[in-house]
Design a protein around this motif. Structure first.
Motif, PDB file in Angstrom:
ATOM      1  N   LEU A   1      12.337  68.644  67.089  1.00 28.51           N
ATOM      2  CA  LEU A   1      11.456  69.555  66.790  1.00 28.51           C
ATOM      3  C   LEU A   1      10.856  69.769  65.490  1.00 28.51           C
ATOM      4  CD1 LEU A   1      10.874  72.636  67.383  1.00 28.51           C
ATOM      5  CD2 LEU A   1      13.294  73.113  66.454  1.00 28.51           C
ATOM      6  N   ALA A   2       9.794  69.637  65.805  1.00 29.98           N
ATOM      7  CA  ALA A   2       9.219  69.575  64.461  1.00 29.98           C
ATOM      8  C   ALA A   2       8.065  70.984  63.892  1.00 29.98           C
ATOM      9  CB  ALA A   2       7.503  68.084  64.587  1.00 29.98           C
ATOM     10  N   PHE A   3       8.185  70.840  62.162  1.00 32.88           N
ATOM     11  CA  PHE A   3       7.735  72.212  61.852  1.00 32.88           C
ATOM     12  C   PHE A   3       7.589  71.571  60.188  1.00 32.88           C
ATOM     13  CE2 PHE A   3      12.519  73.005  62.226  1.00 32.88           C
ATOM     14  CZ  PHE A   3      13.221  72.801  60.547  1.00 32.88           C
ATOM     15  N   ARG A   4       6.966  72.573  59.981  1.00 33.05           N
ATOM     16  CA  ARG A   4       6.691  72.241  58.486  1.00 33.05           C
ATOM     17  C   ARG A   4       7.923  72.968  57.303  1.00 33.05           C
ATOM     18  NH1 ARG A   4       0.527  72.039  59.263  1.00 33.05           N
ATOM     19  NH2 ARG A   4      -0.107  70.008  59.419  1.00 33.05           N
ATOM     20  N   LYS A   5       8.326  72.942  56.123  1.00 33.27           N
ATOM     21  CA  LYS A   5       9.117  74.213  55.755  1.00 33.27           C
ATOM     22  C   LYS A   5       8.296  72.422  53.634  1.00 33.27           C
ATOM     23  CE  LYS A   5      13.022  71.062  55.813  1.00 33.27           C
ATOM     24  NZ  LYS A   5      14.262  71.247  56.467  1.00 33.27           N
ATOM     25  N   ASN A   6       9.095  73.527  52.930  1.00 35.64           N
ATOM     26  CA  ASN A   6       8.751  72.813  51.332  1.00 35.64           C
ATOM     27  C   ASN A   6      10.325  73.484  50.778  1.00 35.64           C
ATOM     28  OD1 ASN A   6       8.515  70.731  49.336  1.00 35.64           O
ATOM     29  ND2 ASN A   6       6.102  71.460  49.026  1.00 35.64           N
ATOM     30  N   CYS A   7       9.307  74.461  49.549  1.00 37.88           N
ATOM     31  CA  CYS A   7      10.358  75.075  48.756  1.00 37.88           C
ATOM     32  C   CYS A   7      11.329  76.513  49.139  1.00 37.88           C
ATOM     33  CB  CYS A   7       9.247  75.523  47.862  1.00 37.88           C
ATOM     34  SG  CYS A   7       8.536  77.628  48.521  1.00 37.88           S
TER      35      CYS A   7
ATOM     36  N   GLY B   1       4.526  78.595  51.041  1.00 32.76           N
ATOM     37  CA  GLY B   1       3.306  78.950  52.003  1.00 32.76           C
ATOM     38  C   GLY B   1       3.690  77.737  53.199  1.00 32.76           C
ATOM     39  N   SER B   2       3.785  76.992  53.048  1.00 34.48           N
ATOM     40  CA  SER B   2       4.332  75.948  54.564  1.00 34.48           C
ATOM     41  C   SER B   2       4.776  75.708  55.825  1.00 34.48           C
ATOM     42  CB  SER B   2       5.254  74.694  53.565  1.00 34.48           C
ATOM     43  OG  SER B   2       4.203  73.780  52.631  1.00 34.48           O
ATOM     44  N   CYS B   3       5.874  76.828  55.176  1.00 36.03           N
ATOM     45  CA  CYS B   3       6.260  77.630  56.660  1.00 36.03           C
ATOM     46  C   CYS B   3       5.891  78.199  57.678  1.00 36.03           C
ATOM     47  CB  CYS B   3       8.186  77.559  56.803  1.00 36.03           C
ATOM     48  SG  CYS B   3       8.439  79.093  55.208  1.00 36.03           S
ATOM     49  N   SER B   4       4.260  78.772  57.209  1.00 35.44           N
ATOM     50  CA  SER B   4       4.114  79.672  58.420  1.00 35.44           C
ATOM     51  C   SER B   4       4.212  79.349  59.980  1.00 35.44           C
ATOM     52  CB  SER B   4       2.598  80.034  57.684  1.00 35.44           C
ATOM     53  OG  SER B   4       2.731  81.392  58.558  1.00 35.44           O
TER      54      SER B   4
ATOM     55  N   TYR C   1      17.222  77.361  71.975  1.00 41.56           N
ATOM     56  CA  TYR C   1      18.073  76.612  71.688  1.00 41.56           C
ATOM     57  C   TYR C   1      19.091  78.453  71.129  1.00 41.56           C
ATOM     58  CZ  TYR C   1      15.154  73.230  70.664  1.00 41.56           C
ATOM     59  OH  TYR C   1      14.560  72.369  71.443  1.00 41.56           O
ATOM     60  N   GLN C   2      20.564  78.271  71.265  1.00 41.18           N
ATOM     61  CA  GLN C   2      21.637  78.836  71.114  1.00 41.18           C
ATOM     62  C   GLN C   2      22.284  79.111  69.699  1.00 41.18           C
ATOM     63  OE1 GLN C   2      23.535  81.167  73.722  1.00 41.18           O
ATOM     64  NE2 GLN C   2      25.689  82.065  72.772  1.00 41.18           N
ATOM     65  N   LEU C   3      22.288  79.570  68.689  1.00 37.91           N
ATOM     66  CA  LEU C   3      23.131  79.359  67.250  1.00 37.91           C
ATOM     67  C   LEU C   3      24.144  80.779  66.825  1.00 37.91           C
ATOM     68  CD1 LEU C   3      20.176  78.045  64.836  1.00 37.91           C
ATOM     69  CD2 LEU C   3      22.549  77.109  65.848  1.00 37.91           C
ATOM     70  N   ASP C   4      25.280  81.232  66.654  1.00 37.72           N
ATOM     71  CA  ASP C   4      25.778  81.997  65.762  1.00 37.72           C
ATOM     72  C   ASP C   4      25.370  81.284  64.764  1.00 37.72           C
ATOM     73  OD1 ASP C   4      27.740  83.097  65.302  1.00 37.72           O
ATOM     74  OD2 ASP C   4      29.351  81.670  64.889  1.00 37.72           O
ATOM     75  N   VAL C   5      24.469  82.657  64.189  1.00 39.92           N
ATOM     76  CA  VAL C   5      24.464  83.063  62.412  1.00 39.92           C
ATOM     77  C   VAL C   5      24.838  84.388  62.477  1.00 39.92           C
ATOM     78  CG1 VAL C   5      21.821  81.745  62.893  1.00 39.92           C
ATOM     79  CG2 VAL C   5      22.573  84.530  63.808  1.00 39.92           C
ATOM     80  N   GLU C   6      24.739  84.159  60.827  1.00 45.20           N
ATOM     81  CA  GLU C   6      24.592  85.721  60.132  1.00 45.20           C
ATOM     82  C   GLU C   6      23.390  85.906  59.803  1.00 45.20           C
ATOM     83  OE1 GLU C   6      27.240  86.549  58.926  1.00 45.20           O
ATOM     84  OE2 GLU C   6      28.677  84.944  59.729  1.00 45.20           O
ATOM     85  N   PRO C   7      23.461  87.653  60.281  1.00 50.93           N
ATOM     86  CA  PRO C   7      22.118  88.227  59.855  1.00 50.93           C
ATOM     87  C   PRO C   7      21.196  88.355  58.267  1.00 50.93           C
ATOM     88  CG  PRO C   7      24.173  89.658  60.284  1.00 50.93           C
ATOM     89  CD  PRO C   7      24.799  88.312  59.743  1.00 50.93           C
ATOM     90  N   GLY C   8      21.926  87.139  57.621  1.00 52.39           N
ATOM     91  CA  GLY C   8      21.330  86.872  56.492  1.00 52.39           C
ATOM     92  C   GLY C   8      20.426  85.864  56.827  1.00 52.39           C
ATOM     93  N   ASN C   9      21.253  85.442  56.779  1.00 51.81           N
ATOM     94  CA  ASN C   9      19.876  83.824  57.638  1.00 51.81           C
ATOM     95  C   ASN C   9      18.957  83.553  57.844  1.00 51.81           C
ATOM     96  OD1 ASN C   9      23.247  82.517  59.120  1.00 51.81           O
ATOM     97  ND2 ASN C   9      22.373  82.615  57.067  1.00 51.81           N
ATOM     98  N   THR C  10      17.355  83.049  56.894  1.00 53.09           N
ATOM     99  CA  THR C  10      16.284  82.949  57.409  1.00 53.09           C
ATOM    100  C   THR C  10      15.751  82.340  59.019  1.00 53.09           C
ATOM    101  OG1 THR C  10      15.118  80.913  55.960  1.00 53.09           O
ATOM    102  CG2 THR C  10      15.673  83.214  54.704  1.00 53.09           C
TER     103      THR C  10
ATOM    104  N   ALA D   1       4.649  84.601  59.529  1.00 51.54           N
ATOM    105  CA  ALA D   1       5.225  85.313  59.025  1.00 51.54           C
ATOM    106  C   ALA D   1       6.067  83.648  58.085  1.00 51.54           C
ATOM    107  CB  ALA D   1       6.470  86.577  59.432  1.00 51.54           C
ATOM    108  N   LEU D   2       5.888  84.159  57.061  1.00 57.50           N
ATOM    109  CA  LEU D   2       7.111  82.746  56.616  1.00 57.50           C
ATOM    110  C   LEU D   2       8.547  82.707  57.061  1.00 57.50           C
ATOM    111  CD1 LEU D   2       5.604  83.322  53.021  1.00 57.50           C
ATOM    112  CD2 LEU D   2       4.676  81.652  54.500  1.00 57.50           C
ATOM    113  N   ALA D   3       8.674  81.652  57.128  1.00 57.13           N
ATOM    114  CA  ALA D   3       9.618  81.617  58.170  1.00 57.13           C
ATOM    115  C   ALA D   3      11.131  81.663  57.123  1.00 57.13           C
ATOM    116  CB  ALA D   3       9.989  80.055  58.853  1.00 57.13           C
ATOM    117  N   CYS D   4      10.398  80.893  55.721  1.00 56.33           N
ATOM    118  CA  CYS D   4      11.827  81.409  54.493  1.00 56.33           C
ATOM    119  C   CYS D   4      11.907  82.916  54.031  1.00 56.33           C
ATOM    120  CB  CYS D   4      11.020  80.522  53.858  1.00 56.33           C
ATOM    121  SG  CYS D   4       9.237  80.668  52.881  1.00 56.33           S
ATOM    122  N   LYS D   5      11.154  84.025  54.660  1.00 57.03           N
ATOM    123  CA  LYS D   5      10.696  85.180  54.208  1.00 57.03           C
ATOM    124  C   LYS D   5      11.836  86.072  55.003  1.00 57.03           C
ATOM    125  CE  LYS D   5       7.956  88.602  52.578  1.00 57.03           C
ATOM    126  NZ  LYS D   5       6.111  89.305  52.201  1.00 57.03           N
TER     127      LYS D   5
END
Length: 350
Positions: free
Chosen positions: A46-52, A58-61, A21-30, A69-73
């Motif tokens: 697309l399936a993945f876990r997330k919460n806070c 710790g859901s998005c590991s 998948y190709q996206l136009d993103v900012e460097p600060g985007n998690t 790693a944590l996708a939100c971090k």
């Protein structure tokens, strides 16, 4: 900036495949921000876990470019910088390599390891939770019958629990654990980090029983291979391997204090391993492999089952010419012995 996200996808009990998948993103985007956009704008399946989204639950590991790693971090800018640093290091060491720079930065995302995949980036964490339960991660005060009174702690006693108390049970250490990958009985670094929190808590009434339990074979602390991966990927600096080392030291210290006869052979193979290793190094400067196995595994011929278990390995070593027929002490054995004895004396005085 344009970034290519390669997501490893898989349905339960099926072969995995990679979808881009190709996206136009900012460097600060998690990374989690980017996954949300992929799901909302390009592929709702697309399936993945997330919460806070705040490094708390710790859901998005997941595995991001090969490490858990944590996708939100983790954000896009820092991840691309990390990849570029690795690529530069490889180019410096191997200047003739044919490594080609991708037209646009690429980030690969995969599900966590050591757990079966349910769908895409969602894994079945049953073994993770079962192994945590196996160490009984709850403070036991059953032996203390003090009615209407709190179990108060000093600031120093509470401070011993801070590091392990930071664990958010994200599963990153469990995902990257080499020991867990080859030994399905090993409870995992997350469980043993929580286990040390119980051992270190002065309110707990079952410390001796806990240490006996954690000392059992390679299911407990002796199953750790000391690869440091758990320390490297932990997002909360819990340092699980360090906590495992502290439990080992508690076991060794208690065993040493219980044994009144210094010549007695310890019954625990793990403790015997340490004792024999030190004795042989003091005696010859390094380890006499011929005696080491017999003393540790065979318990100096007291454990016949252990002795016989060494036979296949011994035969293979003899056939391949790798069995040492004699042992020669190393140079400087006296100095090595003196250093070890000085350390032992200092420890006893302390």
């Amino acid at each position: 900036m344009q970034v290519l996200f390669k997501v490893v996808r898989q349905a339960s009990n099926s072969t995995s495949y990679t979808q881009s998948y190709q996206l136009d993103v900012e460097p600060g985007n998690t990374i989690l921000d980017c996954l949300n956009r992929i799901k909302w704008e390009q592929d709702g399946s697309l399936a993945f876990r997330k919460n806070c989204r705040n490094t708390i639950c710790g859901s998005c590991s997941m595995r991001i470019n090969g490490r858990s790693a944590l996708a939100c971090k983790e954000n896009v800018g820092s991840e691309i910088a990390r990849l570029q640093s690795i690529a530069a290091s490889v180019s410096e060491k191997f200047p003739t390599s044919n490594t080609q720079t991708a037209p646009i930065p690429t980030i690969t995302i995969a599900p966590m390891g050591n757990m079966p995949v349910i769908k895409d980036l969602v894994v079945d964490m049953s073994s993770f939770w079962d192994n945590l339960q196996a160490v009984d991660p709850y403070v036991s005060t059953s032996a203390r019958h003090v009615p209407e009174r709190e179990f108060l702690q000093s600031p120093e006693e509470r401070d011993r629990l801070n590091q392990t108390g930071n664990c958010i049970l994200c599963g990153a250490c469990y995902s990257d654990c080499n020991a867990r990958e080859v030994n399905p009985d090993f409870v995992g670094p997350h469980a043993l980090a929580k286990a040390y929190r119980m051992v270190a808590d002065n309110r707990d009434a079952q410390t001796a029983d806990r240490l006996t339990h954690y000392n059992e074979g390679t299911r407990g602390v002796w199953g750790c291979t000391r690869c440091y991966f758990c320390n490297a990927v932990c997002p909360m600096d819990v340092a699980p391997m360090d906590q495992i080392g502290k439990i080992k030291q508690e076991i060794l210290d208690r065993t040493s204090s219980i044994q009144s006869d210094p010549q007695a052979e310890p019954t625990s193979r793990s403790v015997r391993h340490r004792k024999v290793l030190v004795e042989l190094v003091k005696e010859g400067g390094w380890i006499d492999e011929r005696r080491f196995g017999l003393k540790v595994v065979g318990n100096s011929f007291r454990d016949l089952k252990g002795v016989f278990s060494l036979a296949p390995l011994g035969l293979r070593m003899i056939v391949k010419g790798k069995f040492p027929l004699r042992f020669e002490p190393s140079e400087g054995t006296d100095e090595v012995r003196s250093l070890i004895e000085s350390v032992e004396q200092a420890e006893s005085e302390t």
